[in-house]
Design an enzyme around this catalytic site. Structure first.
Site, PDB file in Angstrom:
ATOM      1  N   ARG A 102       0.843  -1.199   0.000  1.00  0.00           N
ATOM      2  CA  ARG A 102       0.000   0.000   0.000  1.00  0.00           C
ATOM      3  C   ARG A 102       0.876   1.246   0.000  1.00  0.00           C
ATOM      4  O   ARG A 102       2.088   1.158   0.105  1.00  0.00           O
ATOM      5  CB  ARG A 102      -0.945  -0.008   1.205  1.00  0.00           C
ATOM      6  CG  ARG A 102      -0.234  -0.026   2.537  1.00  0.00           C
ATOM      7  CD  ARG A 102      -1.213   0.033   3.694  1.00  0.00           C
ATOM      8  NE  ARG A 102      -0.528  -0.203   4.957  1.00  0.00           N
ATOM      9  CZ  ARG A 102      -1.123  -0.311   6.132  1.00  0.00           C
ATOM     10  NH1 ARG A 102      -2.427  -0.196   6.227  1.00  0.00           N
ATOM     11  NH2 ARG A 102      -0.412  -0.521   7.230  1.00  0.00           N
ATOM     12  N   ASN A 140      -5.111   7.231   4.385  1.00  0.00           N
ATOM     13  CA  ASN A 140      -4.787   6.467   5.591  1.00  0.00           C
ATOM     14  C   ASN A 140      -3.324   6.688   5.942  1.00  0.00           C
ATOM     15  O   ASN A 140      -2.441   6.390   5.144  1.00  0.00           O
ATOM     16  CB  ASN A 140      -5.019   4.972   5.379  1.00  0.00           C
ATOM     17  CG  ASN A 140      -4.923   4.180   6.674  1.00  0.00           C
ATOM     18  OD1 ASN A 140      -5.869   4.172   7.464  1.00  0.00           O
ATOM     19  ND2 ASN A 140      -3.796   3.546   6.913  1.00  0.00           N
ATOM     20  N   GLU A 141      -3.100   7.246   7.117  1.00  0.00           N
ATOM     21  CA  GLU A 141      -1.744   7.405   7.648  1.00  0.00           C
ATOM     22  C   GLU A 141      -0.746   7.939   6.634  1.00  0.00           C
ATOM     23  O   GLU A 141       0.159   7.222   6.180  1.00  0.00           O
ATOM     24  CB  GLU A 141      -1.237   6.077   8.221  1.00  0.00           C
ATOM     25  CG  GLU A 141      -1.965   5.656   9.475  1.00  0.00           C
ATOM     26  CD  GLU A 141      -1.352   4.418  10.134  1.00  0.00           C
ATOM     27  OE1 GLU A 141      -0.642   3.663   9.448  1.00  0.00           O
ATOM     28  OE2 GLU A 141      -1.591   4.220  11.327  1.00  0.00           O
ATOM     29  N   GLU A 312      -7.481   4.147  15.524  1.00  0.00           N
ATOM     30  CA  GLU A 312      -7.123   2.727  15.593  1.00  0.00           C
ATOM     31  C   GLU A 312      -6.458   2.486  16.944  1.00  0.00           C
ATOM     32  O   GLU A 312      -5.434   3.087  17.244  1.00  0.00           O
ATOM     33  CB  GLU A 312      -6.150   2.367  14.460  1.00  0.00           C
ATOM     34  CG  GLU A 312      -6.732   2.592  13.073  1.00  0.00           C
ATOM     35  CD  GLU A 312      -5.772   2.228  11.948  1.00  0.00           C
ATOM     36  OE1 GLU A 312      -4.719   1.624  12.222  1.00  0.00           O
ATOM     37  OE2 GLU A 312      -6.083   2.565  10.792  1.00  0.00           O
ATOM     38  N   GLN A 361      -2.402 -11.147   9.095  1.00  0.00           N
ATOM     39  CA  GLN A 361      -3.092 -12.279   9.732  1.00  0.00           C
ATOM     40  C   GLN A 361      -2.621 -12.517  11.163  1.00  0.00           C
ATOM     41  O   GLN A 361      -3.300 -13.154  11.940  1.00  0.00           O
ATOM     42  CB  GLN A 361      -2.978 -13.549   8.885  1.00  0.00           C
ATOM     43  CG  GLN A 361      -1.561 -13.904   8.526  1.00  0.00           C
ATOM     44  CD  GLN A 361      -1.519 -15.107   7.581  1.00  0.00           C
ATOM     45  OE1 GLN A 361      -0.937 -16.100   7.930  1.00  0.00           O
ATOM     46  NE2 GLN A 361      -2.125 -15.019   6.420  1.00  0.00           N
ATOM     47  N   MET A 362      -1.432 -11.969  11.534  1.00  0.00           N
ATOM     48  CA  MET A 362      -0.957 -12.125  12.914  1.00  0.00           C
ATOM     49  C   MET A 362      -1.375 -10.942  13.797  1.00  0.00           C
ATOM     50  O   MET A 362      -0.894 -10.798  14.920  1.00  0.00           O
ATOM     51  CB  MET A 362       0.563 -12.267  12.930  1.00  0.00           C
ATOM     52  CG  MET A 362       1.074 -13.537  12.277  1.00  0.00           C
ATOM     53  SD  MET A 362       0.437 -15.019  13.080  1.00  0.00           S
ATOM     54  CE  MET A 362       1.390 -15.015  14.591  1.00  0.00           C
TER      55      MET A 362
HETATM   56  C1  GAL Z   1      -1.970   1.006  10.925  1.00  0.00           C
HETATM   57  C2  GAL Z   1      -2.797   1.026   9.653  1.00  0.00           C
HETATM   58  C3  GAL Z   1      -3.810  -0.100   9.605  1.00  0.00           C
HETATM   59  C4  GAL Z   1      -3.159  -1.381  10.009  1.00  0.00           C
HETATM   60  C5  GAL Z   1      -2.559  -1.231  11.373  1.00  0.00           C
HETATM   61  C6  GAL Z   1      -1.935  -2.479  11.909  1.00  0.00           C
HETATM   62  O1  GAL Z   1      -0.755   1.645  10.749  1.00  0.00           O
HETATM   63  O2  GAL Z   1      -3.479   2.249   9.521  1.00  0.00           O
HETATM   64  O3  GAL Z   1      -4.337  -0.192   8.314  1.00  0.00           O
HETATM   65  O4  GAL Z   1      -2.194  -1.721   9.073  1.00  0.00           O
HETATM   66  O5  GAL Z   1      -1.565  -0.251  11.318  1.00  0.00           O
HETATM   67  O6  GAL Z   1      -1.387  -2.272  13.185  1.00  0.00           O
END
Ligand code: GAL
Length: 645
Positions: A102, A140-141, A312, A361-362
């Site tokens: 990505r 995203n980020e 998140e 997946q982890m």
């Molecule tokens: C963030 C991201 C998410 C996911 C997550 C995993 O940096 O925005 O899409 O990858 O980390 O910890």
């Protein structure tokens, strides 16, 4: 106050209804979706499939969830990359960074801007007034996976354009950069090259401009998305989910585009990312260090002009650090309350259910891989949901007594010119934050030029370039101001100021710096006087016109200043930093509470929160009847809330 990140496109449709109902049952009010779904929204150019997202949004909304929709620009699909390979970023070694994960785009590509604007407009038009939609997340980020800077032909083109606007004529660029040095002069902007792949180090002014240019692009790209969303989605707010310890672009400027800031809190993952000692890493491996999440909550509350979310929240082990331990039982609950204590409006867990496939997946979710069964983190979220419902609305967070001035340009400048390998701005700012938090203080972050009025204490760990606006705001600060070494040591063109460092601060502080010395590990310089300890990593040789409060062993001033403006001519850590923070906090008239290493406090209105990151319980000197949660014994990996008398 709880949310969750959900990927309907990862699950069979017959999961959706039940997922939505189980989210509600968990006390979740908000759900973020869509931010990586471009290949499902537009599987081929101009061939759209909105059916699935329409149905998913209907179900989520129908269950009473409020939807946050992400624009899908962090994942340009394969067909687009094939049509326009120039979208791909190029690393500092000149290698293209390809399709397959990505963020494979450079902010410099004009085609990319057009394509981004196109997809954002399509999505915003279609869903902008959806009754379930409350807000947007752009992309995203930004900057994640080192994607702010790129070094390809598209970047060179855009950089030259940016320089032309900034300098007008090549002579002015030559003058500003000092290009006469090593015969670097150019006769036209078309001769400017990228500051990479040089034989030895490139010109620092060129590098700083290159960084500013990329940072400006991030903010402008984000603004482009915000403008389109606002045109088609009235009465919905816009945010972006920033990261932890990413300093490659000026977050304050992106914040200017947004209604509120958000960030992604992975406290345990960050323990491995930050330059902690091995001993600290082991100590905090399963809980995180007690200032990591808090530092970012306070920073992003500032970036969001008082409003922020955790978009998140780590719900269990992650997959991306060198080691990924399971958090100690209690930590998911603690992190959630801690974010709210620092003013978060919503804490949204990443992710609803662990994916049994692909790169992450982890990575834990609130549910076990593929199943309708809560993970241990999911059960903590459930408990937190119940407790939040019982507590009711939190009081407003007020202004903190202490402000930290946080400056991205200083980060770039010290990376470009460390002078001592371990002079790391982000580490410096974090350690100052930690030291003042250990004294029980709440902290606000302020941008250079932001108002500093009303703070008893202002900490400026380092501010290399002092703009007019920053200087004016610092002059108007009515509290005590402490500046760290190297402040004012460069002008905007990366020149040493004519009056010597600290340049524009010299007069107010009554000092000038004639030499600096970076100290390799093992070297240190004793400091004695009003503050005591040893300077490591860095010391300066100052001439003082004002008062000297502490001196190095050779008699040179180590802490000096005039009136309520102090300057520390060294890197302070350990005992010296503790003593320095105590000295300035007392001088500033703050009421101090010395806290044990794992304990932190935070106030929100008349509620006081205490958090225990450690394995032992701690007594709290508070009468039992004042507790809203917990009691006078603060359990390990837990929290307490009480009302201030
Ligand atoms: C963030 C991201 C998410 C996911 C997550 C995993 O940096 O925005 O899409 O990858 O980390 O910890």
């Amino acid at each position: 106050m709880l949310g969750v990140c959900y990927y309907p496109e990862h699950w069979p449709e017959h999961f959706w209804q039940r997922d939505a109902e189980r989210m509600r049952a968990l006390g979740i009010s908000h759900v973020r979706i869509g931010e990586f779904a471009w290949s499902r929204l537009e599987p081929a150019r101009d061939r759209f499939d909105f059916g699935w997202l329409d149905r998913a949004m209907e179900i989520l909304h129908g269950a009473g969830l409020k939807i946050v929709l992400g624009t899908p620009t962090a994942t340009p699909p394969k067909w687009l990359m094939d049509e326009h390979p120039e979208i791909a970023p190029v690393d500092e070694q000149g290698r293209p960074r390809g399709f397959g994960s990505r963020r494979h785009y450079t902010f410099s590509s004009e085609v990319w801007w057009k394509e981004s604007a196109r997809i954002v407009e399509i999505v915003a038009r279609r869903y902008g007034t959806h009754p379930g939609l409350v807000g947007w997340q752009t992309d995203n980020e930004y900057g994640c996976h080192d994607t702010t800077l790129s070094w390809g032909p598209e970047d060179l083109k855009a950089f030259r354009r940016w320089l032309r606007l900034r300098y007008q004529a090549p002579e002015q660029l030559n003058e500003a950069w000092g290009s006469v040095f090593w015969s670097m002069e150019v006769a036209s902007f078309d001769e400017v090259v990228l500051p990479n792949l040089t034989v030895t180090e490139p010109n620092p002014a060129a590098r700083l401009d290159f960084w500013r240019f990329h940072s400006d692009q991030v903010a402008a790209y984000d603004r482009m998305q915000c403008d389109i969303i606002r045109a088609h989605s009235p009465e919905r707010w816009i945010t972006h989910n920033f990261m932890g310890f990413v300093n490659d672009f000026d977050h304050w400027k992106v914040g200017d585009n947004l209604d509120l800031a958000a960030w992604d809190s992975y406290p345990i993952g960050f323990v491995e990312k930050f330059p902690f000692s091995e001993e600290e890493r082991t100590r905090w491996a399963e809980t995180s260090h007690p200032d990591i999440a808090a530092f970012h909550h306070d920073l992003y509350r500032g970036v969001g002009k008082g409003r922020f979310w955790v978009m998140e929240q780590q719900p269990g082990p992650v997959n991306w650090a060198p080691w990924n331990p399971v958090p100690k039982p209690g930590m998911v609950r603690l992190w959630t309350f801690e974010a709210l204590a620092h003013g978060a409006e919503v804490v949204s867990y990443f992710r609803w259910r662990q994916a049994p496939f692909a790169q992450e997946q982890m990575h834990a979710g609130l549910n076990l891989p593929g199943l309708d069964e809560l993970s241990p983190g999911g059960r903590e979220a459930e408990r937190t949901g119940r407790e939040l419902a019982a507590l009711g609305a939190f009081p407003e967070s007020g202004k903190a007594p202490v402000a930290i001035l946080y400056d991205y340009e200083t980060y770039w400048s010290t990376v470009i010119q460390p002078q001592g390998r371990d002079f790391r701005y982000e580490e410096l700012a974090f350690r100052w934050y930690e030291a003042i938090r250990r004294l029980g203080q709440d902290v606000d972050f302020v941008r250079p030029g932001g108002s500093l009025k009303g703070y008893a204490l202002v900490l400026v760990p380092c501010l290399m370039q002092v703009s007019e606006a920053a200087r004016a705001a610092l002059d108007e600060a009515d509290g005590l101001v402490l500046f760290g070494a190297r402040s004012g040591s460069r002008d905007r063109n990366f020149w040493i100021p004519e009056t010597l460092p600290p340049g524009p601060l010299g007069e107010t502080l009554g000092l000038r710096i004639t030499q600096v010395s970076s100290l390799r590990p093992g070297l240190s310089e004793r400091v004695e006087g009003a503050v005591e300890g040893s300077a490591t990593r860095w010391r300066e040789y100052a001439e003082a016109e004002g008062t000297v409060f502490a001196r190095f062993a050779d008699g040179a001033p180590a802490l000096l200043g005039k009136d309520r403006r102090l300057y520390v001519a060294a890197w302070a850590e350990g005992a010296l930093l503790e003593s320095l923070m105590r000295h300035v906090a007392e001088k500033a008239g703050l009421t101090l509470t010395a806290l044990p290493a794992p304990i932190r406090l935070r106030r929100r209105g008349d509620w006081v929160f205490a958090f225990n990151y450690g394995p032992e319980s701690h007594g709290l000197p508070v009468e039992a009847d004042r507790f809203l949660m917990g009691g006078p014994t603060l359990e390990p990996h837990s929290l307490a809330i009480w009302r201030e008398s």
